[in-house]
Design an enzyme around this catalytic site. Structure first.
Site, PDB file in Angstrom:
ATOM      1  N   CYS A  20      -6.427   5.959  -0.297  1.00 19.15           N
ATOM      2  CA  CYS A  20      -5.699   7.150  -0.772  1.00 19.15           C
ATOM      3  C   CYS A  20      -5.788   7.379  -2.280  1.00 19.15           C
ATOM      4  O   CYS A  20      -6.832   7.805  -2.771  1.00 19.15           O
ATOM      5  CB  CYS A  20      -4.251   7.079  -0.292  1.00 19.15           C
ATOM      6  SG  CYS A  20      -3.536   8.721   0.034  1.00 19.15           S
ATOM      7  N   LYS A  48      -5.218  -2.077  -2.369  1.00 12.06           N
ATOM      8  CA  LYS A  48      -5.184  -0.799  -3.094  1.00 12.06           C
ATOM      9  C   LYS A  48      -4.962  -1.028  -4.585  1.00 12.06           C
ATOM     10  O   LYS A  48      -4.074  -1.795  -4.980  1.00 12.06           O
ATOM     11  CB  LYS A  48      -4.062   0.066  -2.517  1.00 12.06           C
ATOM     12  CG  LYS A  48      -3.963   1.481  -3.054  1.00 12.06           C
ATOM     13  CD  LYS A  48      -2.891   2.264  -2.272  1.00 12.06           C
ATOM     14  CE  LYS A  48      -2.795   3.713  -2.698  1.00 12.06           C
ATOM     15  NZ  LYS A  48      -1.795   4.461  -1.887  1.00 12.06           N
ATOM     16  N   GLU A  66      -4.368   4.749   6.118  1.00 10.43           N
ATOM     17  CA  GLU A  66      -3.630   3.837   5.238  1.00 10.43           C
ATOM     18  C   GLU A  66      -2.414   3.261   5.972  1.00 10.43           C
ATOM     19  O   GLU A  66      -1.673   3.988   6.644  1.00 10.43           O
ATOM     20  CB  GLU A  66      -3.155   4.662   4.023  1.00 10.43           C
ATOM     21  CG  GLU A  66      -2.326   3.882   3.010  1.00 10.43           C
ATOM     22  CD  GLU A  66      -1.973   4.741   1.786  1.00 10.43           C
ATOM     23  OE1 GLU A  66      -2.124   5.977   1.869  1.00 10.43           O
ATOM     24  OE2 GLU A  66      -1.582   4.163   0.758  1.00 10.43           O
TER      25      GLU A  66
END
Lengths: 541, 541
Positions: free
Chosen positions: B147, B111, B44
């Site tokens: 994540c 994300k 990430e």
């Protein structure tokens, strides 16, 4: 003839102490009743205070809030609007306002716009509300908004569509230079644009590094200011709605403060609240004969009274006689306890112990830091023995570039000038002298060239550019987020800009260990400038 | 026969240094090509590193990211998936992943789930994405998640509906005790439940107070672990997708570390990265003959090598002879530079200077603090003169209750045991001794009763409950957010619990000025426990 009367409770909560806050709210509501108010409005999250940070996620918060509601339910015959944490049964948490009368909940509003920039972290704690609240009382339609909501044109517009007469805005809006005027100017435009009355109630008081200025106000739908409350004072203010004109009665407002008066009063309030709410009997500070400690002393005395302030002069070889004279003169004129502690023997014993390690290494800032750390240790010793809080005296210019000694002049529990650039320190000193018959800060302290007096004939300007240039560069880099290249393009010397930015970047570790201090700028070194200590961001673009 | 091969880049970025990170990513991509990898996946936000905090709002970030992309476009013949900050033209900012081949952007994923609890502040910086990304390559369908996304069943479920074979998960998931095992166990269940392969690539390295452990892994759709990379190492790991079995080839995994090995290695990595990335030539610490400094010394030596570590013993009247013996013995056995600096003359000169102020006040902690602050000042003097970083040696139990001296034993730039309770300190010391032929920490340091040696015959247990009880109460209050009443109900003595909680609450100001140190728990005193200093939250419920 008045139709109704609203009390604006410019309230100073004790963060986290729901029971005490509820008790004070009850007293204020009863006081408002005596003045025939029909409605009393408290600030955002008034029950727990703002910002309560991670106390908001303690499991017993709901239980404590419930007890606060039970306390407040004893208030009768006046409508109360106050802020609280609304926890629903499915575990959602809202920054909310409640309308309560005689212990009955008439309505609850959940804040819709949660700020999460700058000093704000509300999305860490709260869910967003999605519904407006309008309630009718005495033939008037009230809407309720909370702080950030009123800065969202979308939200305000939606609410105004619901035929609301007056919006009650509950706030915990922190102070920064010029903010009180900015809020009023913006809200005047908004009221006019939407043809709606606004009653804006703001928290007041110091909370750690934040200052809440209050400066609550009422604006009529034509944009006229009906009421403007003073800044930095906890008090109830009243506004009456007149039947004939269908507006709030315009009363003579407290004139806005000049910038220096505003900053000074903010620092005084923050210092007072920190000292008193932490339970310290008084404060102690090192008085060097320089302007930073002189101003800090003046603020301390104005905050808690001369009888609770102790000043210590700690001269060394490089301390000019006039520094000792000026420190003594100021201490005397302000009426504080004053002592002198020579630091030679201590510094010498440090040097002797370190000699086997240092050998013939040439003297450098190490020896200067020893002086500063000796002073810091003495102040802490006096603090430990007698319980007074040590005030740190560094200013924002120094702290930005690391022109200060960690565990030395940086020691202390509260750093009064932490967010005040040196050029503003001078202005504040002049301002303070201007408001008393005889100057409380000796003239010479203001006019002599600043020096840390850590080596012979040292002047700040030997290591740093003149403060007006330094502060302009720092402001551009810190407050305005400008790049090195852009600051150079503005006309500052390349080498100077590069050096200053390098120093700011390198000294993050020092600032991280510094005491908290009151925020007056739009970018204080605290919760709103979060830089990694280890980082490889290169200056330049 | 393999169909394709993926390189998992367990990457350690230099936060903020986009140019250097891009350069290293190029080198790793070329290395992966030499191993015939078809695809290389980075963690990430690998381009800027995680967490970059307010560097993310510097105006030139987009320009810098653009330059990083230009650098990376020189990589040919391998698909790269890496993390970057995606800033759109309308000013929105996303935590994003890009799929790039031969300098061409094949897809971008923003994300969708932004954590903003605990140590996380992503909503401060990013907008939420709302679209999935699936790309086909070598006949295989890949999905991309970042994540927190993979912990949202909703998000993963939606993605799995798009006929994806393998999800590439880019992570910057910080270490805490047991987290590596927890991630794998959870992801095994998830893979099985959704019948999908998961390749989980995690950042590695220390960043200020955070440790990223790496421990990347690949899980087949039946829940079997195909690959598990070691923790705390920067390296490329490879996984092959097999044609016949239609699964990733199962290779022998690095066995999971025992808890103490895991913590120890994490602390070593964090210390190494902090020292080296801050550019210090070495470290210095005060060696007291006690277990905290003994363990800190061992960690420092393992992190950067004995030749870069300096230890100083600073005895006073109350220092037992065996403390000096043990400190010297450990320094000798570890091969570090060792010196002794007597502090009597300095403490005496402090006392003489303070005598006129103190008069006949009885001795109290003030005098103890003078000893600690003298030591702190000596260490800082040595640090200033020779450039070594001071390591603070306090543990979490002490720091929780304020059993430590601000500007004394708290001085330092990195506080290695800051998040390690005393009971764990003992375990770690035993663990470290167990892995070398001869013990590096003298046995007596581990077995003798702990003492700060600040007054005659002092033992920690005079002021505090035994450490197993203290730590259990602290864990319940800090990590588990339990109330005072509930902790007492668990069976601890009422007076003890009340005292401990009062001390934790009162010492927030001290902790706020403490050095940063590596986080190993689920509630470290740093960015994830944000308590107001001034607060009136009462213990109890």
């Amino acid at each position: 003839m008045k139709i109704f009367k609203i009390a604006l409770a410019q309230f100073s909560p004790h963060i986290g102490n729901i029971e005490a806050n509820a008790q004070k709210m009850i007293e204020q509501a009863n006081q408002a009743k005596k003045q025939n108010a029909d409605l009393i409005v408290f600030p955002e999250l008034s029950l727990i205070g703002y910002p309560a940070e991670d106390l908001l996620i303690r499991p017993s918060l709901a239980k404590r809030t419930q007890k606060g509601f039970e306390q407040l339910s004893q208030v009768k015959d006046i409508v109360m609007v106050f802020g609280f944490v609304n926890q629903t049964e499915d575990g959602e948490r809202y920054n909310a306002a409640v309308v309560m009368k005689d212990g009955q909940v008439l309505g609850i509003y959940n804040k819709q716009n949660l700020p999460h920039y700058g000093i704000f972290d509300e999305k860490r704690y709260f869910n967003e509300g999605h519904q407006h609240l309008v309630f009718e009382y005495l033939g008037h339609k009230f809407g309720v908004l909370i702080c950030e909501d009123v800065w969202s044109l979308n939200t305000v517009h939606q609410l105004s569509q619901l035929n609301v007469d007056t919006i009650l805005v509950l706030n915990a809006s922190p102070y920064e230079v010029g903010k009180p005027q900015h809020r009023i100017a913006t809200m005047r435009k908004l009221a006019k644009q939407l043809n709606i009355n606004l009653a804006y109630i703001n928290q007041v008081g110091g909370q750690d590094d934040l200052i809440f200025d209050g400066t609550s106000f009422v604006i009529n739908q034509d944009g006229e200011v009906a009421l403007q409350a003073p800044s930095f004072q906890e008090e109830l203010y009243y506004t009456e709605y007149l039947a004939e004109q269908k507006t709030f009665k315009v009363v003579e407002s407290t004139p806005a403060l000049d910038t220096m008066a505003e900053i000074y009063q903010g620092l005084v309030l923050a210092t007072r609240d920190y000292v008193q709410r932490s339970g310290f009997p008084g404060v102690i500070l090192g008085l060097s004969g320089g302007i930073d400690s002189a101003l800090t002393l003046a603020i301390a005395v104005d905050a808690i009274g001369a009888d609770k302030v102790q000043a210590v002069m700690m001269p060394y070889t490089y301390t000019a006689p006039m520094s000792v004279e000026d420190a003594a003169a100021q201490a005397k004129s302000m009426g504080v306890t004053f002592g002198i502690a020579e630091i030679h023997p201590i510094v010498n014993s440090f040097m002797q112990t370190l000699y086997p390690f240092f050998g013939n290494s040439p003297a450098d800032t190490t020896e200067e830091n020893l002086q500063a750390r000796t002073r810091g240790t003495l102040l802490m010793g006096l603090s430990n023995k007698f319980g007074n809080l040590v005030l740190a005296t560094g200013n924002k210019s120094e702290i930005s570039v690391g022109y200060c000694t960690l565990y030395g002049d940086m020691v202390g529990g509260y750093s009064v000038l932490k967010d005040v650039y040196k050029t503003i320190v001078f202005e504040l000193a002049k301002y303070r002298n201007s408001i008393s018959e005889t100057p409380v800060i000796p003239e010479r302290v203001i006019t002599r060239p600043p020096s840390a007096e850590l080596r012979p004939d040292q002047k700040d300007q030997d290591s740093l550019p003149p403060y007006d240039i330094l502060d302009a560069i720092l402001y551009a880099y810190i407050e305005e987020d400008m790049s090195q290249d852009d600051i150079i393009t503005k006309g500052f010397e390349k080498e100077v800009v590069e050096k200053i930015i390098r120093l700011v970047d390198q000294n993050e570790y020092k600032r991280r260990q510094g005491a908290i201090g009151p925020r007056i700028s739009s970018r204080a070194f605290s919760r709103e400038r979060r830089y990694p200590i280890v980082n490889g961001w290169t200056p330049g673009v």
